[in-house]
Design a protein around this motif. Structure first.
Motif, PDB file in Angstrom:
ATOM      1  N   VAL A 153      46.562  37.886  43.440  1.00  0.00           N
ATOM      2  CA  VAL A 153      45.435  38.454  44.168  1.00  0.00           C
ATOM      3  C   VAL A 153      45.163  39.893  43.527  1.00  0.00           C
ATOM      4  CG1 VAL A 153      45.661  36.973  45.862  1.00  0.00           C
ATOM      5  CG2 VAL A 153      46.807  39.033  45.824  1.00  0.00           C
ATOM      6  N   ASP A 154      44.125  40.323  43.805  1.00  0.00           N
ATOM      7  CA  ASP A 154      43.710  41.893  43.472  1.00  0.00           C
ATOM      8  C   ASP A 154      43.984  42.832  44.743  1.00  0.00           C
ATOM      9  OD1 ASP A 154      42.754  41.121  41.052  1.00  0.00           O
ATOM     10  OD2 ASP A 154      40.832  40.533  41.641  1.00  0.00           O
ATOM     11  N   VAL A 155      44.493  43.878  44.350  1.00  0.00           N
ATOM     12  CA  VAL A 155      44.373  45.189  45.125  1.00  0.00           C
ATOM     13  C   VAL A 155      43.425  46.114  44.598  1.00  0.00           C
ATOM     14  CG1 VAL A 155      45.816  46.857  46.379  1.00  0.00           C
ATOM     15  CG2 VAL A 155      46.820  44.504  45.948  1.00  0.00           C
ATOM     16  N   LYS A 156      42.340  46.401  45.002  1.00  0.00           N
ATOM     17  CA  LYS A 156      41.358  47.191  44.379  1.00  0.00           C
ATOM     18  C   LYS A 156      40.460  47.732  45.566  1.00  0.00           C
ATOM     19  CE  LYS A 156      38.275  43.252  43.586  1.00  0.00           C
ATOM     20  NZ  LYS A 156      37.546  42.533  42.794  1.00  0.00           N
ATOM     21  N   GLY A 157      39.654  48.638  45.044  1.00  0.00           N
ATOM     22  CA  GLY A 157      38.589  49.078  46.014  1.00  0.00           C
ATOM     23  C   GLY A 157      39.182  50.035  47.306  1.00  0.00           C
ATOM     24  N   PRO A 158      38.896  49.572  48.447  1.00  0.00           N
ATOM     25  CA  PRO A 158      39.279  50.465  49.626  1.00  0.00           C
ATOM     26  C   PRO A 158      40.973  50.054  49.870  1.00  0.00           C
ATOM     27  CG  PRO A 158      38.002  48.523  50.206  1.00  0.00           C
ATOM     28  CD  PRO A 158      37.895  48.731  48.854  1.00  0.00           C
ATOM     29  N   ALA A 159      41.385  49.024  49.166  1.00  0.00           N
ATOM     30  CA  ALA A 159      42.820  48.770  49.481  1.00  0.00           C
ATOM     31  C   ALA A 159      43.770  49.673  48.803  1.00  0.00           C
ATOM     32  CB  ALA A 159      43.250  47.377  49.056  1.00  0.00           C
ATOM     33  N   SER A 206      35.211  49.894  41.272  1.00  0.00           N
ATOM     34  CA  SER A 206      35.018  51.440  40.812  1.00  0.00           C
ATOM     35  C   SER A 206      36.536  52.054  40.817  1.00  0.00           C
ATOM     36  CB  SER A 206      34.403  51.972  42.050  1.00  0.00           C
ATOM     37  OG  SER A 206      35.058  51.851  43.531  1.00  0.00           O
ATOM     38  N   ALA A 207      37.482  51.294  41.267  1.00  0.00           N
ATOM     39  CA  ALA A 207      38.806  52.288  41.137  1.00  0.00           C
ATOM     40  C   ALA A 207      39.285  52.128  39.868  1.00  0.00           C
ATOM     41  CB  ALA A 207      39.834  51.490  41.939  1.00  0.00           C
ATOM     42  N   GLY A 208      38.679  51.337  38.802  1.00  0.00           N
ATOM     43  CA  GLY A 208      39.319  51.206  37.501  1.00  0.00           C
ATOM     44  C   GLY A 208      40.485  50.992  37.257  1.00  0.00           C
ATOM     45  N   ASP A 209      41.257  51.513  36.483  1.00  0.00           N
ATOM     46  CA  ASP A 209      42.677  51.448  36.142  1.00  0.00           C
ATOM     47  C   ASP A 209      43.799  51.407  37.134  1.00  0.00           C
ATOM     48  OD1 ASP A 209      42.027  50.831  33.637  1.00  0.00           O
ATOM     49  OD2 ASP A 209      42.480  52.582  32.844  1.00  0.00           O
ATOM     50  N   LEU A 244      37.046  33.057  46.175  1.00  0.00           N
ATOM     51  CA  LEU A 244      37.879  32.263  45.430  1.00  0.00           C
ATOM     52  C   LEU A 244      38.540  33.372  44.311  1.00  0.00           C
ATOM     53  CD1 LEU A 244      36.062  29.213  44.453  1.00  0.00           C
ATOM     54  CD2 LEU A 244      38.180  29.167  45.875  1.00  0.00           C
ATOM     55  N   PHE A 245      38.240  34.639  44.487  1.00  0.00           N
ATOM     56  CA  PHE A 245      38.411  35.626  43.421  1.00  0.00           C
ATOM     57  C   PHE A 245      39.594  36.721  43.782  1.00  0.00           C
ATOM     58  CE2 PHE A 245      34.530  34.802  41.121  1.00  0.00           C
ATOM     59  CZ  PHE A 245      35.096  34.063  40.059  1.00  0.00           C
ATOM     60  N   GLY A 246      40.342  36.232  45.096  1.00  0.00           N
ATOM     61  CA  GLY A 246      41.479  37.300  45.692  1.00  0.00           C
ATOM     62  C   GLY A 246      41.053  38.288  46.189  1.00  0.00           C
ATOM     63  N   ASP A 247      39.999  38.383  46.524  1.00  0.00           N
ATOM     64  CA  ASP A 247      39.352  39.476  47.485  1.00  0.00           C
ATOM     65  C   ASP A 247      39.753  39.464  49.004  1.00  0.00           C
ATOM     66  OD1 ASP A 247      38.121  40.764  45.280  1.00  0.00           O
ATOM     67  OD2 ASP A 247      36.111  39.802  45.848  1.00  0.00           O
ATOM     68  N   GLY A 248      40.314  38.382  49.235  1.00  0.00           N
ATOM     69  CA  GLY A 248      40.797  38.299  50.867  1.00  0.00           C
ATOM     70  C   GLY A 248      41.866  39.171  50.950  1.00  0.00           C
ATOM     71  N   SER A 249      42.885  39.508  50.026  1.00  0.00           N
ATOM     72  CA  SER A 249      43.812  40.326  50.182  1.00  0.00           C
ATOM     73  C   SER A 249      43.569  41.628  50.364  1.00  0.00           C
ATOM     74  CB  SER A 249      44.950  40.287  48.933  1.00  0.00           C
ATOM     75  OG  SER A 249      45.568  38.912  49.053  1.00  0.00           O
ATOM     76  N   THR A 250      42.643  42.306  49.249  1.00  0.00           N
ATOM     77  CA  THR A 250      42.129  43.564  49.561  1.00  0.00           C
ATOM     78  C   THR A 250      41.212  43.848  50.770  1.00  0.00           C
ATOM     79  OG1 THR A 250      41.696  44.183  47.088  1.00  0.00           O
ATOM     80  CG2 THR A 250      40.194  44.796  48.781  1.00  0.00           C
ATOM     81  N   ALA A 264      41.968  42.310  53.862  1.00  0.00           N
ATOM     82  CA  ALA A 264      43.076  42.370  54.805  1.00  0.00           C
ATOM     83  C   ALA A 264      43.756  43.609  54.981  1.00  0.00           C
ATOM     84  CB  ALA A 264      44.186  41.134  54.605  1.00  0.00           C
ATOM     85  N   ILE A 265      44.190  44.248  53.612  1.00  0.00           N
ATOM     86  CA  ILE A 265      44.723  45.376  53.622  1.00  0.00           C
ATOM     87  C   ILE A 265      43.611  46.604  54.181  1.00  0.00           C
ATOM     88  CG2 ILE A 265      45.589  47.406  52.030  1.00  0.00           C
ATOM     89  CD1 ILE A 265      46.554  45.071  50.403  1.00  0.00           C
TER      90      ILE A 265
END
Length: 382
Positions: free
Chosen positions: A44-50, A94-97, A295-301, A303-304
Motif C-alpha cells: 500500500v502507499d504512504v503518500k500525500g497527507p500521510a 505531490s510528495a514525489g520521492d 483498489l490502489f492502496g489509498d485507504g492506508s494513506t 486512515a493515517i
C-alpha cells in the motif's frame, strides 16, 4: 482529569490514532480481536497527507527500509509475454520521492511499534456492548471486565463491530462493488523486483507484487455478492478463489497451490461505505469503518491522515466532543469522497470485464507515458 479513549482495532488507523492521542495527553486503550498480525496483504502507499504524519512519528526510516523498489506495472498474456506497461510514477502524488510503497503487514507493524509504549493493548478480545451515558461510554468485552471510557473510536475495518453496535447492520451502510479480492504471501522472489505483473482474463486479474525478496499474489475477480458472506470463513474464501481461477493460463495454477496451502489468506469484498455521518455522541469511526476506498492502496494513506485529524480535533476541544467529531469529519471527507468516486475507474483498469475492455486498457496504457511527460513539464515550468 485525563480523558480516556478506547480504540477498537490495532491496524493502521488505530495504531496511528493511539500514538497521536497519547501524544496529546489522553489515556489510550486499544482492543484487538486478533492475537497477532497477518503477514498477507498487498503493498500500500504512504503518500500525500500521510507523509508528514509518519515523519513526525519518526517511522519514515523504517518504512523506507521496508519499501519496495517497484517502478512499473506490466500486463502479461497467457504465455507471460508483456503486452502493456504503466510507469507507476504516473500515479505519484505531490510528495514525489517522499512517498513510499510498503507491504500492508509491514506498515501496520511499524505503526504499532510506534504506539505500543504509549497505550494499553487488549489482544484477543473484542467489544460486545456499548452504552452511552452523559459522562462516558460503558463498554462490555468478550473477555475483559466492563469499563467506562470518555470516548470510543471504531477503527476496526470494513466489518466494524463498533459501527454495527452503534449505527446498525453492515448491510445498511456497506455496498458490495461487484469485486472480491484475495491476497497470499509468496516467500520467495517472483520475477523482477522492479515490476508488478498482472494477468487478465475477462472479469479476473492475478497480480504478483515483489517486496523485499519475496512476493505477494493477489486474485481479483468480478462476482455478485455472496449471500450470507462470512469474512472469517477461510474455507469458503479458498473455494471462491479456486472456482474463479481454475483453468487459467500463465502461472495461475502454481499460485492457486499457494492459496490451497496457506493458513494466512486475506479475502474480502471491495466495498463502498455510505454512512451519513461518522459519529454518534461520544463514539466515532475511523478508516474503513467509516469509509471504504479504492483498489490502489489509498485507504492506508487516508486512515493515517484521518487518525491525525481526529486526534487533533478531539484534543482541541475534548469537552465539546460532538463539535470536534463534526470538524474531523468535515475536514477528512474532503480527502475521502473523491476516492470513493474513483472505485469504478480503478476496477475498469485492473479488472476489465470483457476482452474488448482488456484490449482498450492495454492500448490506453501507451498514452500514460506521454501524459506523465506532460505533467512533468508542467510542474517544472510552474
Amino acid at each position: 482529569m485525563t480523558k480516556t479513549v478506547l480504540i477498537s482495532g490495532a491496524g493502521i488507523g488505530g495504531s496511528t490514532l493511539a500514538y497521536w492521542l497519547a501524544d496529546r495527553g489522553f489515556h489510550v486503550t486499544v482492543v484487538e480481536r486478533a492475537t497477532g498480525q497477518r503477514s498477507s496483504g498487498n503493498p500500500v502507499d504512504v503518500k500525500g497527507p500521510a507523509i508528514d504524519v509518519v515523519e513526525q512519528m519518526g517511522t519514515m526510516p523504517r518504512l523506507r527500509a521496508a519499501s519496495s523498489d517497484v517502478s512499473q506495472m506490466n500486463f502479461v498474456n497467457n504465455t507471460g509475454r508483456r503486452v502493456a506497461r504503466v510507469d507507476l510514477k504516473a500515479f505519484q502524488g505531490s510528495a514525489g520521492d517522499r512517498e513510499v510503497e510498503v507491504p500492508r503487514a509491514d506498515l501496520a507493524a511499524i505503526l504499532l511499534d510506534a504506539s505500543r509504549d504509549h497505550a494499553e493493548f487488549l489482544w484477543g478480545d473484542t467489544i460486545t456492548g456499548l452504552t452511552q451515558q452523559a459522562d462516558g461510554v460503558d463498554v462490555t468485552f468478550e473477555k475483559a471486565q466492563t469499563r467506562r471510557f470518555d470516548f470510543v473510536i471504531g477503527a476496526d475495518g470494513l466489518h466494524s463491530t463498533v459501527r454495527r453496535l452503534v449505527f446498525g447492520a453492515e448491510s445498511e451502510f456497506i455496498r458490495h462493488m461487484g469485486i472480491y479480492i484475495a491476497t497470499v504471501r509468496i516467500d520467495e522472489p517472483f520475477g523482477s523486483d522492479q515490476e508488478v505483473l498482472i494477468y487478465n482474463t475477462p472479469g479476473r486479474a492475478v497480480s504478483v507484487h515483489p517486496s523485499n525478496g519475496h512476493a505477494l499474489a493477489a486474485f481479483m475477480f468480478r462476482h455478485q455478492g455472496v449471500p450470507g458472506f462470512d469474512h472469517r470463513d477461510t474455507e469458503l474464501h479458498k473455494r471462491l478463489v479456486i472456482e474463479a481461477f481454475t483453468d487459467q493460463g500463465w502461472r495461475v495454477p502454481e499460485l492457486l497451490d499457494r492459496v490451497r496451502d496457506t493458513d494466512d489468506l486475506f479475502f474480502d469484498s471491495v466495498s463502498k461505505g455510505e454512512l451519513p455521518h461518522w459519529a454518534d455522541g461520544r463514539i466515532a469511526l475511523l478508516g474503513d469503518a467509516a469509509s471504504c476506498v479504492s483498489l490502489f492502496g489509498d485507504g492506508s494513506t487516508l486512515a493515517i491522515a484521518g487518525a491525525y485529524t481526529l486526534a487533533e480535533e478531539l484534543a482541541s476541544t475534548p469537552d465539546a466532543h460532538e463539535a470536534a467529531f463534526r470538524r474531523y469529519e468535515t475536514r477528512h471527507r474532503v480527502l475521502v469522497d473523491p476516492k470513493l468516486n474513483g472505485i469504478s475507474t480503478a476496477a475498469a483498469m485492473l479488472i476489465p470485464a470483457t476482452k474488448a475492455g482488456i484490449a482498450l486498457r492495454n492500448t490506453a496504457t501507451r498514452v500514460i507515458p506521454a501524459v506523465t511527460a506532460i505533467r512533468s513539464r508542467v510542474r517544472h515550468a510552474a
